[in-house]
Motif scaffolding. Structure first.
Motif, short mmCIF file in Angstrom:
data_model
loop_
_atom_site.label_atom_id
_atom_site.label_comp_id
_atom_site.label_asym_id
_atom_site.label_seq_id
_atom_site.Cartn_x
_atom_site.Cartn_y
_atom_site.Cartn_z
N GLU A 90 -34.19 25.33 -101.31
CA GLU A 90 -34.87 24.57 -102.36
C GLU A 90 -35.19 25.47 -103.54
N GLY A 91 -34.99 24.92 -104.74
CA GLY A 91 -35.32 25.64 -105.96
C GLY A 91 -35.60 24.68 -107.08
N SER A 92 -35.10 25.01 -108.25
CA SER A 92 -35.29 24.14 -109.41
C SER A 92 -34.01 24.11 -110.23
N SER A 93 -33.79 22.99 -110.92
CA SER A 93 -32.62 22.82 -111.78
C SER A 93 -31.34 23.19 -111.04
N THR A 94 -31.15 22.59 -109.87
CA THR A 94 -30.01 22.96 -109.02
C THR A 94 -28.72 22.24 -109.39
N TYR A 95 -28.80 21.25 -110.30
CA TYR A 95 -27.57 20.63 -110.79
C TYR A 95 -26.97 21.58 -111.84
N ALA A 96 -26.46 22.70 -111.39
CA ALA A 96 -26.03 23.75 -112.33
C ALA A 96 -25.10 24.73 -111.62
N GLU A 97 -24.42 25.56 -112.40
CA GLU A 97 -23.52 26.54 -111.81
C GLU A 97 -24.28 27.68 -111.14
N PHE A 98 -25.49 27.96 -111.63
CA PHE A 98 -26.36 28.96 -111.01
C PHE A 98 -27.76 28.39 -110.91
#
Length: 297
Positions: A90-98
């Motif tokens: 789990e993290g944040s802004s995971t719709y991303a390349e990193f």
């Protein structure tokens, strides 16, 4: 890097695939090259602005909290994980390349990135609501809206703990529920009587927010034995709403243990390219999911 973000609250059309600066792992964090990101109802609820008063966010904002990928940065003070490890968490802004993860675990052997991305939030939620509703081994738990990601996890965790489960879902998902060990029935007219014919109900979970809280209280006989994750409830019913997450590291550890023992498997119903995040949100919002929806990065 490429990432999905939104600059205003609204429908799925506010989502944009943008160029953005890469995030970096801070103390106690790891950064992953994302291979897949989980699509959760909370993602589109945040995008719509449903939580803006209780959980303010700064716009523009990224989207997503679950991901699976390859560790490529390890923050200060982090031990037990190295660059190149395959992890999910789990993290944040995971719709991303990193993306930066604040909680993670090594992926169990045999699990794909797409499958792994679908586990973190749903397993944490499943473990939490089973605990909060207070159902015990030998008792029967009714799960309304049982075929989605959280429902799939609840059914398997409960069965592993010796709890009988009755699950409601659409007609197309009846065999799926039975395959997970549940006594299955459809929702719709007459569903309460169909549940009664399946047996006594000791506790109930509302996972779909389909306006059934009053009936769940009727079936259990006690509003304290009903927990919802999708409906704030009717005044006076006394049903609890579960929204505050528990320990993600503990949830991930239990997920790994269950998956490794062959006691937990949540299928990926559909995987979408990152650029089709809006379509994933539209489909997630309609419900009727069998398992999980994820984005491929």
């Amino acid at each position: 890097m490429k990432m999905i973000s939104f600059a205003e609250f609204g429908g799925p059309d506010v989502l944009r695939l943008m160029d953005a600066e890469e995030p970096h792992a801070g103390p106690g964090q790891v950064r992953v090259a994302v291979r897949a990101a989980g699509v959760n109802p909370v993602d589109w609820r945040i995008r719509e602005g449903q939580f803006r008063t209780v959980r303010p966010i700064e716009l523009p904002s990224g989207v997503g909290q679950d991901a699976a990928g390859v560790v490529d940065e390890v923050g200060e003070g982090v031990e037990g994980v190295e660059v190149g490890d395959h992890v999910f968490g789990e993290g944040s802004s995971t719709y991303a390349e990193f993306a930066v993860l604040s909680a993670w675990a090594r992926m169990p052997e045999g699990l794909t990135f797409e499958e792994a991305a679908g586990y973190p939030s749903v397993v944490e939620t499943a473990l939490r609501v089973i605990r909060e509703v207070g159902v015990r081994p030998g008792e029967t738990l009714l799960v309304s809206g049982a075929s989605g990601g959280v429902g799939s996890a609840v059914l398997q965790v409960a069965r592993d703990r010796g709890i009988t489960v009755i699950g409601t879902a659409g007609a197309a998902n009846q065999d799926y529920l039975r395959g997970l060990g549940a006594l299955a029935t459809t929702y719709g007219e007459g569903w309460v009587e169909r549940v009664r014919r399946l047996g006594r109900v000791d506790a109930a979970l509302d996972l779909a927010g389909s306006g059934v809280l009053r009936e769940l209280v009727e079936l259990t006989g006690d509003p304290r034995k009903v927990v919802s994750i999708a409906d704030f409830g009717e005044p006076g019913l006394g049903v609890r709403f579960s929204g505050a997450a528990g320990s993600m590291p503990e949830a991930l550890a239990e997920a790994v243990a269950l998956i490794s023992r062959g006691k937990l498997h949540i299928p990926v119903e559909k995987a979408y390219p990152l650029a089709e995040a809006a379509a994933a949100h539209v489909d997630s919002r309609t419900g009727h999911t069998r398992g999980r929806r994820v984005l491929i990065v």
